[in-house]
Motif scaffolding. Structure first.
Motif, PDB file in Angstrom:
ATOM      1  N   UNK A   1      -8.983   4.441   1.577  1.00  0.00           N
ATOM      2  CA  UNK A   1      -9.289   4.047   0.199  1.00  0.00           C
ATOM      3  C   UNK A   1     -10.055   5.144  -0.529  1.00  0.00           C
ATOM      4  N   UNK A   2     -10.964   5.801   0.175  1.00  0.00           N
ATOM      5  CA  UNK A   2     -11.715   6.881  -0.454  1.00  0.00           C
ATOM      6  C   UNK A   2     -10.787   8.052  -0.795  1.00  0.00           C
ATOM      7  N   UNK A   3      -9.899   8.421   0.133  1.00  0.00           N
ATOM      8  CA  UNK A   3      -9.014   9.559  -0.087  1.00  0.00           C
ATOM      9  C   UNK A   3      -8.049   9.308  -1.234  1.00  0.00           C
ATOM     10  N   UNK A   4      -7.473   8.119  -1.278  1.00  0.00           N
ATOM     11  CA  UNK A   4      -6.448   7.842  -2.288  1.00  0.00           C
ATOM     12  C   UNK A   4      -7.061   7.462  -3.635  1.00  0.00           C
TER      13      UNK A   4
ATOM     14  N   UNK B   1       0.824  -1.211   0.000  1.00  0.00           N
ATOM     15  CA  UNK B   1       0.000   0.000   0.000  1.00  0.00           C
ATOM     16  C   UNK B   1       0.859   1.262   0.000  1.00  0.00           C
ATOM     17  N   UNK B   2       2.085   1.179   0.509  1.00  0.00           N
ATOM     18  CA  UNK B   2       2.999   2.315   0.405  1.00  0.00           C
ATOM     19  C   UNK B   2       3.336   2.591  -1.052  1.00  0.00           C
ATOM     20  N   UNK B   3       3.636   1.540  -1.809  1.00  0.00           N
ATOM     21  CA  UNK B   3       3.943   1.701  -3.227  1.00  0.00           C
ATOM     22  C   UNK B   3       2.760   2.284  -3.987  1.00  0.00           C
ATOM     23  N   UNK B   4       1.558   1.772  -3.715  1.00  0.00           N
ATOM     24  CA  UNK B   4       0.376   2.276  -4.407  1.00  0.00           C
ATOM     25  C   UNK B   4       0.066   3.722  -4.027  1.00  0.00           C
ATOM     26  N   UNK B   5       0.227   4.063  -2.756  1.00  0.00           N
ATOM     27  CA  UNK B   5      -0.079   5.430  -2.320  1.00  0.00           C
ATOM     28  C   UNK B   5       0.898   6.431  -2.914  1.00  0.00           C
ATOM     29  N   UNK B   6       2.198   6.080  -2.964  1.00  0.00           N
ATOM     30  CA  UNK B   6       3.186   6.976  -3.565  1.00  0.00           C
ATOM     31  C   UNK B   6       2.904   7.147  -5.061  1.00  0.00           C
ATOM     32  N   UNK B   7       2.479   6.089  -5.719  1.00  0.00           N
ATOM     33  CA  UNK B   7       2.132   6.191  -7.145  1.00  0.00           C
ATOM     34  C   UNK B   7       0.974   7.156  -7.353  1.00  0.00           C
ATOM     35  N   UNK B   8      -0.053   7.060  -6.519  1.00  0.00           N
ATOM     36  CA  UNK B   8      -1.213   7.946  -6.668  1.00  0.00           C
ATOM     37  C   UNK B   8      -0.824   9.393  -6.371  1.00  0.00           C
ATOM     38  N   UNK B   9      -0.050   9.602  -5.311  1.00  0.00           N
ATOM     39  CA  UNK B   9       0.377  10.966  -4.974  1.00  0.00           C
ATOM     40  C   UNK B   9       1.225  11.549  -6.097  1.00  0.00           C
ATOM     41  N   UNK B  10       2.114  10.743  -6.665  1.00  0.00           N
ATOM     42  CA  UNK B  10       2.958  11.227  -7.760  1.00  0.00           C
ATOM     43  C   UNK B  10       2.143  11.555  -8.994  1.00  0.00           C
ATOM     44  N   UNK B  11       1.132  10.736  -9.291  1.00  0.00           N
ATOM     45  CA  UNK B  11       0.242  11.047 -10.408  1.00  0.00           C
ATOM     46  C   UNK B  11      -0.470  12.377 -10.184  1.00  0.00           C
ATOM     47  N   UNK B  12      -0.854  12.645  -8.937  1.00  0.00           N
ATOM     48  CA  UNK B  12      -1.478  13.942  -8.622  1.00  0.00           C
ATOM     49  C   UNK B  12      -0.487  15.082  -8.834  1.00  0.00           C
ATOM     50  N   UNK B  13       0.757  14.899  -8.414  1.00  0.00           N
ATOM     51  CA  UNK B  13       1.768  15.941  -8.580  1.00  0.00           C
ATOM     52  C   UNK B  13       2.077  16.194 -10.051  1.00  0.00           C
ATOM     53  N   UNK B  14       2.110  15.130 -10.846  1.00  0.00           N
ATOM     54  CA  UNK B  14       2.356  15.281 -12.288  1.00  0.00           C
ATOM     55  C   UNK B  14       1.231  16.084 -12.927  1.00  0.00           C
ATOM     56  N   UNK B  15      -0.015  15.715 -12.616  1.00  0.00           N
ATOM     57  CA  UNK B  15      -1.156  16.443 -13.185  1.00  0.00           C
ATOM     58  C   UNK B  15      -1.165  17.892 -12.707  1.00  0.00           C
ATOM     59  N   UNK B  16      -0.849  18.114 -11.438  1.00  0.00           N
ATOM     60  CA  UNK B  16      -0.813  19.474 -10.900  1.00  0.00           C
ATOM     61  C   UNK B  16       0.259  20.314 -11.577  1.00  0.00           C
ATOM     62  N   UNK B  17       1.437  19.734 -11.771  1.00  0.00           N
ATOM     63  CA  UNK B  17       2.525  20.481 -12.425  1.00  0.00           C
ATOM     64  C   UNK B  17       2.174  20.832 -13.864  1.00  0.00           C
TER      65      UNK B  17
END
Length: 409
Positions: free
Chosen positions: A189-192, A105-121
């Protein structure tokens, strides 16, 4: 809720069932492919960033962070899952099962956060690149803080679930208990997966709308030979605000002014020439020729005006290609996880066949190996960097093969 059979299988770390005896070999084959392709592809992504100066940008740092999260899964977690499928039994014990669930779940959460950062940038570059907040977040220090925060946030989110990480026989892997961790697990799960991925989709929708409006504005206000200075200024403002081709109109205006200055200079030279030849036999013709030269040179050169939009159009196309690649990565992530999430929401009582649960869980494996393939297919710089690295890796083997053939002959 889990039935007595599931609880017994959980305590014995067994996921054996007649319905999955044959399917497990498909899982082993798929898992082995993901391990091999994902490990090589993500290592190539990190090495390409480290060795190619043209790829060492602040935006590509986010790509590397996504590759590191996938590499954690492919190198450490995926081989363990393959072993569990092969034996239909978890052979690592309770402590390693908890560690496996946490790292998963650490790997999946970092992937989701990074996808958010990419879209934000991407969105900040298009809409608010000149704002102070955008400059701060997209600076070298800002990107470093965001990347470190993505891992710390993942650890802080899923470390509290350490006591409830157990073996899940339905998918033959370790995860958190479906009931013991509630409501905290439901909120996570809802947040991520819903709010986080929803924000990513929203950012890409805003990017699409902004780029579409800016493209129409750029075509509408593109300067022509008869355009006035007011229209050129308006076109400049519209282009800069979009963040697509900043400075295009300014360059065009400077080039047109340069043509006008050259025309004025030619006119002066023509007048001097006409005055210097007043005593010649054909003064009238000389003055007429000079006037013709002046009229010809006073017209702005169409080639100069058309060159700058073409260059900025190339930059616009490059931006769109990169954004399209990032959006495709996001769609693949959603496509890999959506069936598994929907099945768990719809089948709370675990009444669906085990093979369906395992198949939906296997689809999530693909997310860790598909990104390098997308980079190679949709980004020319990464494609070339991959080829160069693979060429350097194969070169010693080719030399050994040629030397061996020469020795045998």
């Amino acid at each position: 809720m889990w039935n007595d059979t599931d609880l017994l299988r959980n305590y014995t770390f067994s996921c054996a069932s007649p319905s999955v005896e044959g399917y497990r070999y498909f899982g082993v084959l798929l898992g082995s492919t993901v391990t091999l392709v994902g490990t090589i592809g993500n290592i190539l992504t990190v090495l390409a960033f480290a060795t190619d100066a043209s790829l060492r940008t602040r935006f590509n740092v986010l790509i590397v962070n996504l590759a590191l999260a996938d590499l954690l899964y492919c190198m450490i977690l995926q081989p363990v899952s393959v072993d569990s499928y092969l034996h239909l039994h978890w052979r690592g014990g309770a402590t390693w099962c908890r560690m496996f669930g946490f790292l998963l779940f650490l790997s999946n959460s970092v992937s989701i956060i990074t996808l958010c950062l990419i879209a934000l940038s991407r969105y900040l570059v298009v809409a608010h690149r000149t704002s102070r907040c955008a400059r701060l977040l997209l600076s070298h220090r800002g990107v470093a803080v965001l990347l470190i925060s993505s891992w710390l946030l993942g650890v802080a989110s899923f470390a509290p679930l350490w006591p409830v990480y157990v073996f899940a026989p339905q998918v033959c892997t370790c995860s958190f208990h479906r009931t013991k961790g509630r409501p905290y697990t439901t909120v996570l799960l809802f947040l991520y997966f819903f709010l986080g991925l929803g924000c990513v989709g929203l950012f890409y929708f805003l990017i699409y709308r902004k780029v579409r409006v800016a493209s129409k504005a750029f075509l509408k206000y593109r300067p022509s030979r008869r355009s006035s200075e007011r229209k050129r200024a308006k076109a400049e403002t519209t282009t800069d605000d979009s963040g697509i081709s900043a400075g295009a109109s300014t360059t065009q205006s400077c080039e047109i002014s340069h043509d006008e200055a050259g025309a004025e200079q030619n006119k002066n030279k023509a007048l001097e020439k006409s005055e210097g030849h007043t005593s010649t036999k054909e003064p009238k013709n000389s003055i007429q020729d000079a006037s013709k030269d002046t009229e010809t040179s006073s017209k702005p050169t169409p080639v100069t005006i058309q060159t700058t939009p073409a260059a900025n159009s190339g930059e616009d196309s490059e931006f769109k290609r990169v954004t399209r690649m990032c959006f495709t990565v996001f769609l693949c992530f959603v496509g890999c996880f959506a069936p598994f999430l929907l099945l768990n929401v719809a089948d709370k009582a675990n009444r669906a066949p085990q093979v369906i649960h395992m198949f939906c869980a296997n689809l999530t494996w693909l997310n860790s190996c598909i990104n390098p393939l997308l980079y190679a297919a949709m980004n020319r710089q990464f494609n070339q960097a991959y080829k160069d690295l693979l060429g350097k890796a194969v070169r010693p083997l080719t030399w050994i093969w040629r030397t061996r053939r020469f020795t045998i002959r």
